[in-house]
Design an enzyme around this catalytic site. Sequence first.
Site, mmCIF file in Angstrom:
data_model
loop_
_atom_site.group_PDB
_atom_site.id
_atom_site.type_symbol
_atom_site.label_atom_id
_atom_site.label_comp_id
_atom_site.label_asym_id
_atom_site.label_seq_id
_atom_site.Cartn_x
_atom_site.Cartn_y
_atom_site.Cartn_z
ATOM 1 N N HIS A 1 -7.686 -4.329 10.017
ATOM 2 C CA HIS A 1 -7.358 -4.141 8.594
ATOM 3 C C HIS A 1 -6.048 -4.832 8.235
ATOM 4 O O HIS A 1 -5.178 -5.043 9.083
ATOM 5 C CB HIS A 1 -7.368 -2.661 8.189
ATOM 6 C CG HIS A 1 -6.207 -1.827 8.624
ATOM 7 N ND1 HIS A 1 -6.357 -0.559 9.140
ATOM 8 C CD2 HIS A 1 -4.867 -2.049 8.606
ATOM 9 C CE1 HIS A 1 -5.180 -0.046 9.405
ATOM 10 N NE2 HIS A 1 -4.249 -0.931 9.100
ATOM 11 N N ASP B 1 0.828 -1.208 0.000
ATOM 12 C CA ASP B 1 0.000 0.000 0.000
ATOM 13 C C ASP B 1 0.862 1.257 0.000
ATOM 14 O O ASP B 1 2.086 1.184 0.161
ATOM 15 C CB ASP B 1 -0.976 -0.003 1.189
ATOM 16 C CG ASP B 1 -0.310 -0.398 2.513
ATOM 17 O OD1 ASP B 1 0.930 -0.424 2.573
ATOM 18 O OD2 ASP B 1 -1.029 -0.682 3.476
ATOM 19 N N GLU C 1 -9.819 -1.274 5.047
ATOM 20 C CA GLU C 1 -10.553 -0.941 6.265
ATOM 21 C C GLU C 1 -11.827 -1.785 6.382
ATOM 22 O O GLU C 1 -12.266 -2.387 5.390
ATOM 23 C CB GLU C 1 -10.907 0.553 6.243
ATOM 24 C CG GLU C 1 -9.691 1.480 6.254
ATOM 25 C CD GLU C 1 -9.010 1.595 7.622
ATOM 26 O OE1 GLU C 1 -8.929 0.579 8.354
ATOM 27 O OE2 GLU C 1 -8.538 2.697 7.950
ATOM 28 N N ASN D 1 -7.994 -2.307 14.104
ATOM 29 C CA ASN D 1 -9.393 -2.538 13.727
ATOM 30 C C ASN D 1 -9.543 -3.739 12.781
ATOM 31 O O ASN D 1 -10.586 -3.934 12.177
ATOM 32 C CB ASN D 1 -9.993 -1.286 13.074
ATOM 33 C CG ASN D 1 -9.312 -0.916 11.761
ATOM 34 O OD1 ASN D 1 -8.375 -1.595 11.330
ATOM 35 N ND2 ASN D 1 -9.765 0.142 11.128
HETATM 36 C C1 GLP Z 1 -0.736 0.254 8.726
HETATM 37 C C2 GLP Z 1 -0.420 -0.491 7.415
HETATM 38 C C3 GLP Z 1 -0.614 -1.966 7.567
HETATM 39 C C4 GLP Z 1 -0.131 -2.374 8.939
HETATM 40 C C5 GLP Z 1 -1.045 -1.814 9.985
HETATM 41 C C6 GLP Z 1 -0.539 -1.974 11.406
HETATM 42 O O1 GLP Z 1 -1.484 1.388 8.584
HETATM 43 N N1 GLP Z 1 -1.110 -0.042 6.244
HETATM 44 O O2 GLP Z 1 0.064 -2.647 6.535
HETATM 45 O O3 GLP Z 1 -0.120 -3.763 9.077
HETATM 46 O O4 GLP Z 1 -1.420 -0.488 9.703
HETATM 47 O O5 GLP Z 1 0.467 -1.085 11.697
HETATM 48 P P1 GLP Z 1 1.522 -1.330 12.852
HETATM 49 O O6 GLP Z 1 2.282 -2.545 12.479
HETATM 50 O O7 GLP Z 1 2.367 -0.095 12.877
HETATM 51 O O8 GLP Z 1 0.725 -1.521 14.097
#
Ligand code: GLP
Length: 261
Positions: A140, A69, A145, A138
């Site tokens: 995702h 992404d 989302e 959440n």
């Molecule tokens: C982000 C990314 C995801 C990631 C998630 C968790 O926004 N787009 O790919 O897995 O949210 O983030 P983190 O690992 O910093 O908790």
Amino acid sequence: MEIVIASTPEDAARIVADRFEQAIAAAGEKGITLGLATGSSPVATYQELIRRHQAGGLSFAHARAFLLDEYVGLPRAHEQSYYRFIRDQFTAHVDIDDAGVLSPNGEAADPVAAAAAYDAAIGEAGGVDLQILGIGSNGHIGFNEPTSSLSSRTRVKTLTRRTVEDNARFFDTVDQVPVHVITQGLGTIGEARRIVLIATGEGKADAVAAMVEGALSAFCPASSLQLHPAVTVVLDEAAASKLENADYYRFIQEERPRLTR
Ligand code: GLP
């Protein structure tokens, strides 16, 4: 799903790094297409892979990579663009060809077309062999989302307030977090041949329980992984703390060596 509960976040990262190393070794000179995630969850895994590379045992010379992404509107050079993050945190420190590390073009004049082009590029490259994922609080994955279609393709999405606030820690203020992104869809991610998801810390425990033991539902996008035949979920104790069947998953791990002996 294979559920692996590690004692510590460091152990979890080593287990995921092992899976990478095994897949790269199995692919040999034919090469491997990796799916890379950003966020804090995979960083310890990337550090472990860099350490193994620098120790001389692990080469990415035959690897290429697709990111999951990207933020829309953030210049590539911005230190929080995912283009830059993955280079700073991982690929600049190993022997992967930088031209083979691809990500959605968040700076495109037409992000909708850029998303479709990126989806097509993954297919033209033969798909992803091994995808690493984190999970949002959440539920995702990527930036899919809640209420994302279970068969969605790479497209433009609008972030929830919760995700914007979760990610604000990487920016000076919450207002600097872009609200639009390009993300591989749940259908796109589901085409990866193998998937390894890493989650650590208590803040992920509810999302992990919903993903592993909850209903298949667009409201928990990570639950779409229940449909995939080759997913490994690697957790630390804190992230596993809300799993009802944790003892069963531990039992499976203990018994696994007997099957392979
Ligand atoms: C982000 C990314 C995801 C990631 C998630 C968790 O926004 N787009 O790919 O897995 O949210 O983030 P983190 O690992 O910093 O908790």
